[in-house]
Design a protein around this motif. Structure first.
Motif, PDB file in Angstrom:
ATOM      1  N   UNK A 158       0.847  -1.180   0.000  1.00  0.00           N
ATOM      2  CA  UNK A 158       0.000   0.000   0.000  1.00  0.00           C
ATOM      3  C   UNK A 158       0.888   1.237   0.000  1.00  0.00           C
ATOM      4  N   UNK A 159       0.557   2.177  -0.837  1.00  0.00           N
ATOM      5  CA  UNK A 159       1.317   3.419  -0.945  1.00  0.00           C
ATOM      6  C   UNK A 159       0.647   4.502  -0.111  1.00  0.00           C
ATOM      7  N   UNK A 160       1.448   5.167   0.716  1.00  0.00           N
ATOM      8  CA  UNK A 160       0.945   6.299   1.487  1.00  0.00           C
ATOM      9  C   UNK A 160       1.552   7.573   0.908  1.00  0.00           C
ATOM     10  N   UNK A 161       0.693   8.478   0.458  1.00  0.00           N
ATOM     11  CA  UNK A 161       1.134   9.730  -0.133  1.00  0.00           C
ATOM     12  C   UNK A 161       0.807  10.888   0.788  1.00  0.00           C
ATOM     13  N   UNK A 198       6.060  10.717  -1.666  1.00  0.00           N
ATOM     14  CA  UNK A 198       5.955   9.278  -1.427  1.00  0.00           C
ATOM     15  C   UNK A 198       7.229   8.868  -0.709  1.00  0.00           C
ATOM     16  N   UNK A 199       7.083   8.351   0.499  1.00  0.00           N
ATOM     17  CA  UNK A 199       8.223   7.972   1.344  1.00  0.00           C
ATOM     18  C   UNK A 199       9.185   9.142   1.513  1.00  0.00           C
ATOM     19  N   UNK A 200       8.633  10.338   1.673  1.00  0.00           N
ATOM     20  CA  UNK A 200       9.441  11.517   1.923  1.00  0.00           C
ATOM     21  C   UNK A 200      10.094  12.148   0.707  1.00  0.00           C
ATOM     22  N   UNK A 201       9.885  11.568  -0.465  1.00  0.00           N
ATOM     23  CA  UNK A 201      10.480  12.095  -1.694  1.00  0.00           C
ATOM     24  C   UNK A 201       9.397  12.653  -2.596  1.00  0.00           C
ATOM     25  N   UNK A 202       9.682  13.782  -3.214  1.00  0.00           N
ATOM     26  CA  UNK A 202       8.706  14.429  -4.093  1.00  0.00           C
ATOM     27  C   UNK A 202       8.567  13.646  -5.392  1.00  0.00           C
ATOM     28  N   UNK A 203       7.323  13.248  -5.709  1.00  0.00           N
ATOM     29  CA  UNK A 203       7.066  12.606  -6.995  1.00  0.00           C
ATOM     30  C   UNK A 203       6.287  13.532  -7.927  1.00  0.00           C
ATOM     31  N   UNK A 241       4.620   7.770 -11.629  1.00  0.00           N
ATOM     32  CA  UNK A 241       5.750   7.693 -10.691  1.00  0.00           C
ATOM     33  C   UNK A 241       5.609   6.494  -9.760  1.00  0.00           C
ATOM     34  N   UNK A 242       4.399   6.239  -9.281  1.00  0.00           N
ATOM     35  CA  UNK A 242       4.186   5.092  -8.395  1.00  0.00           C
ATOM     36  C   UNK A 242       4.418   3.776  -9.123  1.00  0.00           C
ATOM     37  N   UNK A 243       3.985   3.682 -10.367  1.00  0.00           N
ATOM     38  CA  UNK A 243       4.205   2.434 -11.114  1.00  0.00           C
ATOM     39  C   UNK A 243       5.689   2.221 -11.376  1.00  0.00           C
ATOM     40  N   UNK A 244       6.432   3.291 -11.611  1.00  0.00           N
ATOM     41  CA  UNK A 244       7.877   3.181 -11.790  1.00  0.00           C
ATOM     42  C   UNK A 244       8.552   2.727 -10.504  1.00  0.00           C
TER      43      UNK A 244
END
Length: 84
Positions: free
Chosen positions: A1-4, A48-53, A74-77
């Motif tokens: 699960x991705x947390x944004x 995402x995880x503290x990095x700007x996407x 960006x998430x798929x990459x």
């Protein structure tokens, strides 16, 4: 699960609207959770995880559909890279 985390300008109504719409669109997906917080003046950033996407500058930012598309790409990459 991705947390944004979506950071947006606290005084710019246009960027707050875009941030709200992006959050609503992304939260419809089962694998994404979104937290919206106030950022700096003129800011619209998706982290995402503290990095700007996704990051807009103070004067120019994309509309909701383009931001959502860029975040998904960006998430798929990131997910493809982490699967290796």
């Amino acid at each position: 699960m991705a947390h944004l985390t979506i950071r947006c300008c606290p005084i710019c109504p246009e960027k707050r609207i875009v941030a709200s719409r992006v959050a609503a669109r992304l939260q419809q997906e089962d694998s994404i959770t979104v937290e919206r917080v106030y950022g700096g003046l003129g800011e619209l950033t998706v982290l995402f995880k503290g990095r700007a996407i996704y990051q807009a500058n103070r004067l120019w930012y994309d509309r909701t559909n383009k931001v959502v598309d860029q975040v998904r790409a960006a998430l798929s990459t990131v997910q493809t890279t982490s699967d290796l």
